[in-house]
Design a protein around this motif. Structure first.
Motif, PDB file in Angstrom:
ATOM      1  N   LEU A 289      -4.163  10.207 -11.439  1.00 33.25           N
ATOM      2  CA  LEU A 289      -3.481   8.911 -11.466  1.00 33.25           C
ATOM      3  C   LEU A 289      -3.068   8.485 -10.055  1.00 33.25           C
ATOM      4  O   LEU A 289      -3.210   7.325  -9.670  1.00 33.25           O
ATOM      5  CB  LEU A 289      -2.220   8.992 -12.329  1.00 33.25           C
ATOM      6  CG  LEU A 289      -2.315   8.595 -13.786  1.00 33.25           C
ATOM      7  CD1 LEU A 289      -0.942   8.663 -14.417  1.00 33.25           C
ATOM      8  CD2 LEU A 289      -2.869   7.188 -13.896  1.00 33.25           C
ATOM      9  N   GLY A 290      -2.531   9.443  -9.296  1.00 31.55           N
ATOM     10  CA  GLY A 290      -2.101   9.146  -7.923  1.00 31.55           C
ATOM     11  C   GLY A 290      -3.261   8.630  -7.088  1.00 31.55           C
ATOM     12  O   GLY A 290      -3.146   7.643  -6.363  1.00 31.55           O
ATOM     13  N   LEU A 291      -4.419   9.302  -7.216  1.00 39.42           N
ATOM     14  CA  LEU A 291      -5.598   8.865  -6.465  1.00 39.42           C
ATOM     15  C   LEU A 291      -6.016   7.465  -6.882  1.00 39.42           C
ATOM     16  O   LEU A 291      -6.382   6.641  -6.046  1.00 39.42           O
ATOM     17  CB  LEU A 291      -6.756   9.831  -6.704  1.00 39.42           C
ATOM     18  CG  LEU A 291      -6.670  11.157  -5.960  1.00 39.42           C
ATOM     19  CD1 LEU A 291      -7.900  11.986  -6.248  1.00 39.42           C
ATOM     20  CD2 LEU A 291      -6.538  10.905  -4.467  1.00 39.42           C
TER      21      LEU A 291
ATOM     22  N   ILE B 150      -1.165  14.156  -6.074  1.00 40.67           N
ATOM     23  CA  ILE B 150      -0.124  14.631  -6.985  1.00 40.67           C
ATOM     24  C   ILE B 150       1.243  14.230  -6.441  1.00 40.67           C
ATOM     25  O   ILE B 150       1.531  14.462  -5.272  1.00 40.67           O
ATOM     26  CB  ILE B 150      -0.185  16.163  -7.116  1.00 40.67           C
ATOM     27  CG1 ILE B 150      -1.539  16.591  -7.668  1.00 40.67           C
ATOM     28  CG2 ILE B 150       0.934  16.681  -8.007  1.00 40.67           C
ATOM     29  CD1 ILE B 150      -1.736  18.087  -7.660  1.00 40.67           C
ATOM     30  N   PRO B 151       2.101  13.595  -7.273  1.00 44.88           N
ATOM     31  CA  PRO B 151       3.454  13.307  -6.788  1.00 44.88           C
ATOM     32  C   PRO B 151       4.136  14.608  -6.370  1.00 44.88           C
ATOM     33  O   PRO B 151       4.123  15.573  -7.142  1.00 44.88           O
ATOM     34  CB  PRO B 151       4.154  12.705  -8.011  1.00 44.88           C
ATOM     35  CG  PRO B 151       3.054  12.201  -8.870  1.00 44.88           C
ATOM     36  CD  PRO B 151       1.881  13.090  -8.625  1.00 44.88           C
ATOM     37  N   PRO B 152       4.695  14.674  -5.145  1.00 44.28           N
ATOM     38  CA  PRO B 152       5.207  15.954  -4.634  1.00 44.28           C
ATOM     39  C   PRO B 152       6.222  16.620  -5.557  1.00 44.28           C
ATOM     40  O   PRO B 152       6.236  17.840  -5.680  1.00 44.28           O
ATOM     41  CB  PRO B 152       5.844  15.593  -3.287  1.00 44.28           C
ATOM     42  CG  PRO B 152       5.780  14.116  -3.182  1.00 44.28           C
ATOM     43  CD  PRO B 152       4.808  13.616  -4.168  1.00 44.28           C
TER      44      PRO B 152
ATOM     45  N   ARG C 255       0.837  -1.209   0.000  1.00 37.43           N
ATOM     46  CA  ARG C 255       0.000   0.000   0.000  1.00 37.43           C
ATOM     47  C   ARG C 255       0.866   1.251   0.000  1.00 37.43           C
ATOM     48  O   ARG C 255       0.546   2.255  -0.628  1.00 37.43           O
ATOM     49  CB  ARG C 255      -0.939  -0.016   1.217  1.00 37.43           C
ATOM     50  CG  ARG C 255      -1.816   1.185   1.302  1.00 37.43           C
ATOM     51  CD  ARG C 255      -3.046   0.929   2.164  1.00 37.43           C
ATOM     52  NE  ARG C 255      -2.771   0.076   3.310  1.00 37.43           N
ATOM     53  CZ  ARG C 255      -2.425   0.546   4.503  1.00 37.43           C
ATOM     54  NH1 ARG C 255      -2.323   1.808   4.709  1.00 37.43           N
ATOM     55  NH2 ARG C 255      -2.179  -0.285   5.492  1.00 37.43           N
ATOM     56  N   VAL C 256       2.004   1.192   0.727  1.00 37.04           N
ATOM     57  CA  VAL C 256       2.910   2.327   0.741  1.00 37.04           C
ATOM     58  C   VAL C 256       3.696   2.404  -0.565  1.00 37.04           C
ATOM     59  O   VAL C 256       3.971   3.483  -1.081  1.00 37.04           O
ATOM     60  CB  VAL C 256       3.865   2.218   1.956  1.00 37.04           C
ATOM     61  CG1 VAL C 256       4.866   3.351   1.945  1.00 37.04           C
ATOM     62  CG2 VAL C 256       3.079   2.203   3.240  1.00 37.04           C
ATOM     63  N   SER C 257       4.049   1.232  -1.117  1.00 40.29           N
ATOM     64  CA  SER C 257       4.950   1.221  -2.268  1.00 40.29           C
ATOM     65  C   SER C 257       4.254   1.581  -3.574  1.00 40.29           C
ATOM     66  O   SER C 257       4.901   2.110  -4.478  1.00 40.29           O
ATOM     67  CB  SER C 257       5.592  -0.158  -2.418  1.00 40.29           C
ATOM     68  OG  SER C 257       6.423  -0.422  -1.337  1.00 40.29           O
ATOM     69  N   ALA C 258       2.950   1.282  -3.709  1.00 40.51           N
ATOM     70  CA  ALA C 258       2.296   1.527  -4.997  1.00 40.51           C
ATOM     71  C   ALA C 258       2.288   3.006  -5.371  1.00 40.51           C
ATOM     72  O   ALA C 258       2.725   3.354  -6.471  1.00 40.51           O
ATOM     73  CB  ALA C 258       0.883   0.945  -4.985  1.00 40.51           C
ATOM     74  N   PRO C 259       1.840   3.919  -4.476  1.00 40.10           N
ATOM     75  CA  PRO C 259       1.953   5.334  -4.853  1.00 40.10           C
ATOM     76  C   PRO C 259       3.415   5.748  -5.035  1.00 40.10           C
ATOM     77  O   PRO C 259       3.718   6.550  -5.911  1.00 40.10           O
ATOM     78  CB  PRO C 259       1.324   6.070  -3.669  1.00 40.10           C
ATOM     79  CG  PRO C 259       0.495   5.075  -2.970  1.00 40.10           C
ATOM     80  CD  PRO C 259       1.170   3.757  -3.181  1.00 40.10           C
ATOM     81  N   ALA C 260       4.313   5.173  -4.224  1.00 41.35           N
ATOM     82  CA  ALA C 260       5.729   5.513  -4.354  1.00 41.35           C
ATOM     83  C   ALA C 260       6.248   5.119  -5.730  1.00 41.35           C
ATOM     84  O   ALA C 260       7.049   5.847  -6.328  1.00 41.35           O
ATOM     85  CB  ALA C 260       6.542   4.837  -3.255  1.00 41.35           C
TER      86      ALA C 260
END
Lengths: 258, 263
Positions: A230-232, B107-109, A182-187
């Motif tokens: 996309l991030g959301l 949004i990516p920071p 869950r932490v890595s996917a947005p990363a």
């Protein structure tokens, strides 16, 4: 029903106020007129959405992020189970992992760009490296926190160590792995954008760089809006997948009781 | 704790301390007479490290980077906790800002940096603003979530004792949401560090990130490695210092968790 209507109305009002502030600032020529009007950005966004090049950039970004994430999940879980299963390896690697963990992948971006060039491979490798450590460390924690009673019970049922690993250790460390994912996917998405913006890798990051260096401000804002959406979607998708895949586990079942 | 450490635990401890040293030694000797362009000898990297970062560029780049990081992070932390309190304690405000905040968080920071460059140029204000804004969201969201999860019983006790609004904030809400706020602050620190590097790497400017990228582009490989080394050490040290502060401030919480787990 009034309870759910009120937040929705207030939320819509919040969005309207934010857009109004943006429009006012751009009409007032704040920051030397470099802030485009809302309508300009909206038209630009519409133009982008009709452009096949734009969609291939979206595809490249999402593809690189998912490939990197998948590879680091596969490697990270295997390494994590190995490290977590053997006490000496766990101790030997702990200091190294603890030292490397707070160092973000952007730090080695210059080196990776130097070796691999501004390619999709470079972006992929950075995503892989950036997601690998959190997944390894969470898996190690998960394996280490396996209930010793469950492990002993399995042994007294005559299970071999491979079977214990597959039926006891891995399932009980899945919530830890779920948290890591869950932490890595947005990363992964963020690293792909960073690799494109600073390292020239393909995708939306490189388009962002072009828009900024070419002074094409409406496109710049339109791209940032696309990245926000996309991030959301990445956050939502991982949360959904985690809940679907781990609904059987205690820490997820609890919600139903209370 | 009077028990003597067993042979096994001594051996494991030695493994923990020894492995990093062995790895460093392997790096040192394996690269000692390396002619590979990309992997220069460690001795040479350390030599450049001393020459560049401890003398030539200490005030002009290292201090500038660290000051931007500290300033941006401090602004973000204070603002995020303050705005988080206002937002969490008033339902209408929370409803109004929720969609906007969640969108901005998606949004990516680093993608915000080009926007700030277009608005403010390449100056110091741009970098500090980028760092502050990017680091704002994790702490803000953690503060709001932490405050919403405060035990109703605690709030009832606070009203039974007729605590004033100020007392309630300082001695009930802030400690109760403390653990969550600190995990938000930790994510913010990471974000601030990444945005610090990104804001220096985009466009011609000073700072450790800019120097490192410049060295890469002009094929001064040892200089680039020394920059990577310095950024790595700063990333680790910032997180380490943060952890020390967290342990100090949240000592009561960490202790109570340990007791709960032991029982």
């Amino acid at each position: 029903m009034a309870l759910t209507v009120k937040p929705a109305v207030a939320g819509a009002a919040g969005i309207a106020v934010a857009l109004a502030i943006w429009q006012a600032a751009s009409s007032a020529h704040a920051a030397g007129g470099s802030l485009p009007a809302v309508a300009t950005v909206a038209t630009d966004l519409g133009g982008l959405l009709a452009e096949p090049d734009f969609w291939s950039a979206v595809g490249a970004t999402v593809g690189i992020a998912l490939l990197g994430l998948g590879a680091s999940a596969a490697a990270g879980i295997v390494v994590g189970v190995l490290v977590g299963s053997f006490e000496p390896i766990r101790f030997a690697t702990r200091a190294v992992l603890e030292f490397l963990k707070p160092i973000p992948p952007i730090v080695i971006l210059p080196l990776v760009v130097l070796i691999l060039g501004p390619t999709g491979q470079m972006s992929w490798f950075l995503v892989f490296l950036g997601c690998l450590l959190p997944i390894v460390m969470q898996t190690v924690d998960g394996v280490h926190s396996t209930d010793p009673v469950a492990r002993d019970t399995a042994r007294s049922y005559g299970m071999g160590s491979a079977e214990i690993l597959a039926r006891i250790v891995v399932p009980s460390s899945l919530p830890y792995i779920g948290t890591a994912m869950r932490v890595s996917a947005p990363a992964a998405l963020i690293i792909t954008v960073v690799a494109g913006l600073l390292g020239g890798g393909p995708g939306l990051g490189a388009r962002l760089y072009l828009a900024q260096s070419g002074g094409d401000y409406p496109t710049l804002y339109a791209l940032v809006i696309v990245l926000g959406v996309l991030g959301l979607m990445f956050q939502g998708a991982t949360r959904f997948a985690e809940r679907r895949l781990l609904h059987w586990h205690e820490s997820y079942r609890e919600v139903v009781h209370s | 704790m009077s028990k003597r450490p067993s042979l096994k635990s001594v051996r494991l401890w030695l493994l923990g301390v020894g492995t990093p040293l062995v790895l460093l030694a392997v790096w040192w000797f394996a690269s000692a007479d390396s002619t590979d362009t990309f992997f220069p000898p460690l001795a040479e990297i350390l030599d450049r490290f001393r020459a560049l970062w401890l003398f030539d560029h200490f005030t002009s780049d290292v201090l500038v980077s660290l000051r931007n990081l500290a300033l941006g992070y401090a602004i973000a932390g204070v603002a995020a906790v303050a705005v988080g309190f206002v937002t969490a304690l008033s339902a209408p405000i929370r409803w109004a800002v929720d969609p906007v905040i969640h969108f901005l968080r998606g949004i990516p920071p680093v993608a915000l940096v080009p926007i700030f460059i277009s608005l403010m140029g390449f100056g110091l204000e741009m970098r500090i603003t980028s760092i502050a804004l990017a680091a704002f969201f994790p702490t803000f969201i953690a503060t709001v979530d932490g405050l919403r999860a405060v035990d109703r019983g605690l709030l009832d006790v606070a009203s039974v004792y007729r605590l004033s609004r100020g007392e309630r904030v300082v001695s009930v809400l802030l400690p109760a949401a403390g653990p969550q706020i600190f995990s938000g602050l930790q994510v913010s620190l990471q974000t601030a560090f990444v945005v610090m590097i990104a804001s220096e790497m985009l466009g011609p400017s000073q700072g450790i990130g800019a120097m490192t990228l410049l060295a890469q582009q002009s094929f001064m490989i040892s200089d680039m490695w020394s920059g990577i080394l310095l950024l790595g050490v700063i990333g680790f040290a910032a997180n380490f210092l943060f952890d020390l502060v967290r342990r100090k401030v949240l000592a009561w919480y960490i202790g109570s968790r340990r007791l709960a787990r032991a029982s």
